[in-house]
Scaffold this motif. Structure first.
Motif, PDB file in Angstrom:
ATOM      1  N   TRP A  80       0.849  -1.202   0.000  1.00 39.15           N
ATOM      2  CA  TRP A  80       0.000   0.000   0.000  1.00 39.15           C
ATOM      3  C   TRP A  80       0.881   1.247   0.000  1.00 39.15           C
ATOM      4  CZ3 TRP A  80      -4.373   1.755  -1.430  1.00 39.15           C
ATOM      5  CH2 TRP A  80      -4.835   2.990  -0.970  1.00 39.15           C
ATOM      6  N   PRO A  81       0.997   1.944  -1.144  1.00 37.39           N
ATOM      7  CA  PRO A  81       1.824   3.151  -1.212  1.00 37.39           C
ATOM      8  C   PRO A  81       1.048   4.446  -0.999  1.00 37.39           C
ATOM      9  CG  PRO A  81       1.205   2.488  -3.415  1.00 37.39           C
ATOM     10  CD  PRO A  81       0.536   1.514  -2.467  1.00 37.39           C
ATOM     11  N   GLY A  82      -0.269   4.365  -0.816  1.00 43.53           N
ATOM     12  CA  GLY A  82      -1.122   5.543  -0.747  1.00 43.53           C
ATOM     13  C   GLY A  82      -2.112   5.541  -1.898  1.00 43.53           C
ATOM     14  N   TYR A  83      -3.160   6.356  -1.771  1.00 42.72           N
ATOM     15  CA  TYR A  83      -4.257   6.313  -2.752  1.00 42.72           C
ATOM     16  C   TYR A  83      -3.799   6.719  -4.155  1.00 42.72           C
ATOM     17  CZ  TYR A  83      -7.679   5.459   0.919  1.00 42.72           C
ATOM     18  OH  TYR A  83      -8.395   4.882   1.947  1.00 42.72           O
ATOM     19  N   GLY A  84      -3.099   7.840  -4.266  1.00 45.18           N
ATOM     20  CA  GLY A  84      -2.677   8.286  -5.577  1.00 45.18           C
ATOM     21  C   GLY A  84      -1.760   7.290  -6.281  1.00 45.18           C
ATOM     22  N   PRO A  85      -0.656   6.882  -5.645  1.00 45.57           N
ATOM     23  CA  PRO A  85       0.224   5.897  -6.277  1.00 45.57           C
ATOM     24  C   PRO A  85      -0.470   4.581  -6.605  1.00 45.57           C
ATOM     25  CG  PRO A  85       1.361   6.978  -4.459  1.00 45.57           C
ATOM     26  CD  PRO A  85      -0.071   7.425  -4.396  1.00 45.57           C
ATOM     27  N   GLN A  86      -1.380   4.126  -5.734  1.00 48.47           N
ATOM     28  CA  GLN A  86      -2.059   2.859  -6.003  1.00 48.47           C
ATOM     29  C   GLN A  86      -2.997   2.973  -7.200  1.00 48.47           C
ATOM     30  OE1 GLN A  86      -1.189   0.065  -4.999  1.00 48.47           O
ATOM     31  NE2 GLN A  86      -2.795  -1.269  -4.221  1.00 48.47           N
ATOM     32  N   ARG A  87      -3.678   4.097  -7.319  1.00 49.07           N
ATOM     33  CA  ARG A  87      -4.548   4.271  -8.497  1.00 49.07           C
ATOM     34  C   ARG A  87      -3.705   4.345  -9.775  1.00 49.07           C
ATOM     35  NH1 ARG A  87      -9.687   4.640  -6.690  1.00 49.07           N
ATOM     36  NH2 ARG A  87     -10.063   5.794  -4.748  1.00 49.07           N
ATOM     37  N   ASN A  88      -2.539   4.941  -9.697  1.00 51.23           N
ATOM     38  CA  ASN A  88      -1.669   4.969 -10.876  1.00 51.23           C
ATOM     39  C   ASN A  88      -1.204   3.565 -11.252  1.00 51.23           C
ATOM     40  OD1 ASN A  88      -1.683   7.714 -11.590  1.00 51.23           O
ATOM     41  ND2 ASN A  88      -0.160   8.209 -10.029  1.00 51.23           N
ATOM     42  N   ARG A  89      -0.938   2.736 -10.268  1.00 51.89           N
ATOM     43  CA  ARG A  89      -0.590   1.342 -10.558  1.00 51.89           C
ATOM     44  C   ARG A  89      -1.739   0.644 -11.291  1.00 51.89           C
ATOM     45  NH1 ARG A  89       1.710  -0.901  -4.763  1.00 51.89           N
ATOM     46  NH2 ARG A  89       3.855  -0.119  -4.894  1.00 51.89           N
ATOM     47  N   ALA A  90      -2.957   0.845 -10.792  1.00 48.30           N
ATOM     48  CA  ALA A  90      -4.110   0.219 -11.442  1.00 48.30           C
ATOM     49  C   ALA A  90      -4.278   0.759 -12.854  1.00 48.30           C
ATOM     50  CB  ALA A  90      -5.375   0.474 -10.614  1.00 48.30           C
ATOM     51  N   LEU A  91      -4.095   2.060 -13.018  1.00 45.88           N
ATOM     52  CA  LEU A  91      -4.238   2.694 -14.325  1.00 45.88           C
ATOM     53  C   LEU A  91      -3.247   2.109 -15.328  1.00 45.88           C
ATOM     54  CD1 LEU A  91      -5.828   4.889 -15.802  1.00 45.88           C
ATOM     55  CD2 LEU A  91      -4.149   6.556 -14.978  1.00 45.88           C
TER      56      LEU A  91
END
Length: 269
Positions: free
Chosen positions: A65-76
């Motif tokens: 879990w790197p944080g919301y922004g980084p995690q959404r970028n991973r999913a993107l």
């Protein structure tokens, strides 16, 4: 599973989850068969969430879990659709919203890059009709060139060109499991935001924290019409006032901790 959509454009649905076994299936059911693909990043669930997700998609990655922004970028980064719908496990895409998205994305001339949809947020059994949790959300966007801000919470979109269009059909939102959960979630977000502000050099004080409780309560309850939602509207206004207080009280506490010299052990006798 829903029948395959006749939409001509490709649409990726992406989700980031952790310990959502009690509600992730309703979300997945609302998009399975309709979306071109479902991409899910799980950050360490221990309640069977991943078992449920695997019944709906093979595009599941388990991560830290790197944080919301980084995690959404991973999913993107795992999405291949021309358009991306970013939703959470506590949200449900209604048939009316699916149909409206299909119609709009298949329009011959599209001058928009973001589709915002109203939130239909349920709070103790009924939807709120006024205030912050009814504002249209930028959940659907043209994927090319898009990233999320590298924030721990309340991450926003960075786009080469942004032009919004607001849909009419709502996205159903079941954010809180209980009174304890709504308080814990706002406290968590408040402390995360305080950490972001502190890292950028911002400082807080308790007088301002108390002032923000009052102003945010009044904004939600009076200016944004929360009083029209009755007792639920009053309670939500109080919670959002507390949320504002938590942000700046936590910022003050971080400053106080940073100014406290480390304790030294007493000398040996």
């Amino acid at each position: 599973m829903l029948p395959r959509s006749s939409r001509r454009t490709t649409l990726s649905v992406m989700m980031i989850v952790r310990d959502e076994a009690d509600r992730v299936e309703a979300c997945l059911q609302s998009v399975a068969g309709w979306a071109s693909e479902i991409v899910v990043l799980d950050s360490g669930s221990t309640d069977g969430t991943t078992d449920i997700v695997r019944r709906y998609t093979d595009k599941l990655w388990v991560t830290d879990w790197p944080g919301y922004g980084p995690q959404r970028n991973r999913a993107l980064d795992h999405c291949s659709g021309e358009w991306v719908l970013s939703i959470d496990a506590d949200e449900v895409v209604t048939p009316e919203l699916r149909d409206e998205i299909d119609r709009v994305l298949d329009e011959p001339e599209r001058d928009f890059t973001v589709l915002k949809m109203p939130w239909k947020t349920y709070f103790f059994g009924r939807p709120l009709k006024h205030g912050r949790y009814t504002s249209p959300q930028a959940k659907l966007f043209l994927r090319e060139g898009v990233r999320y801000r590298d924030h721990q919470v309340h991450e926003s979109l960075l786009m080469p060109r942004r032009k919004d269009r607001v849909l009419k059909a709502p996205l159903e939102h079941y954010s809180w499991r209980s009174y304890q959960h709504v308080q814990e979630k706002h406290l968590k977000y408040g402390c995360l935001l305080a950490g972001q502000k502190f890292a950028k050099g911002h400082r807080g004080n308790l007088a301002y924290a108390a002032l923000r409780f009052g102003t945010d309560f009044l904004q939600q309850y009076l200016l944004r019409g929360g009083f029209l939602d009755g007792s639920r509207g009053f309670l939500m206004a109080v919670i959002l006032g507390q949320y504002a207080f938590h942000k700046y009280a936590a910022l003050w506490a971080l400053e106080a901790d940073a100014a406290t010299p480390p304790s030294t052990p007493p000398p040996a006798p």
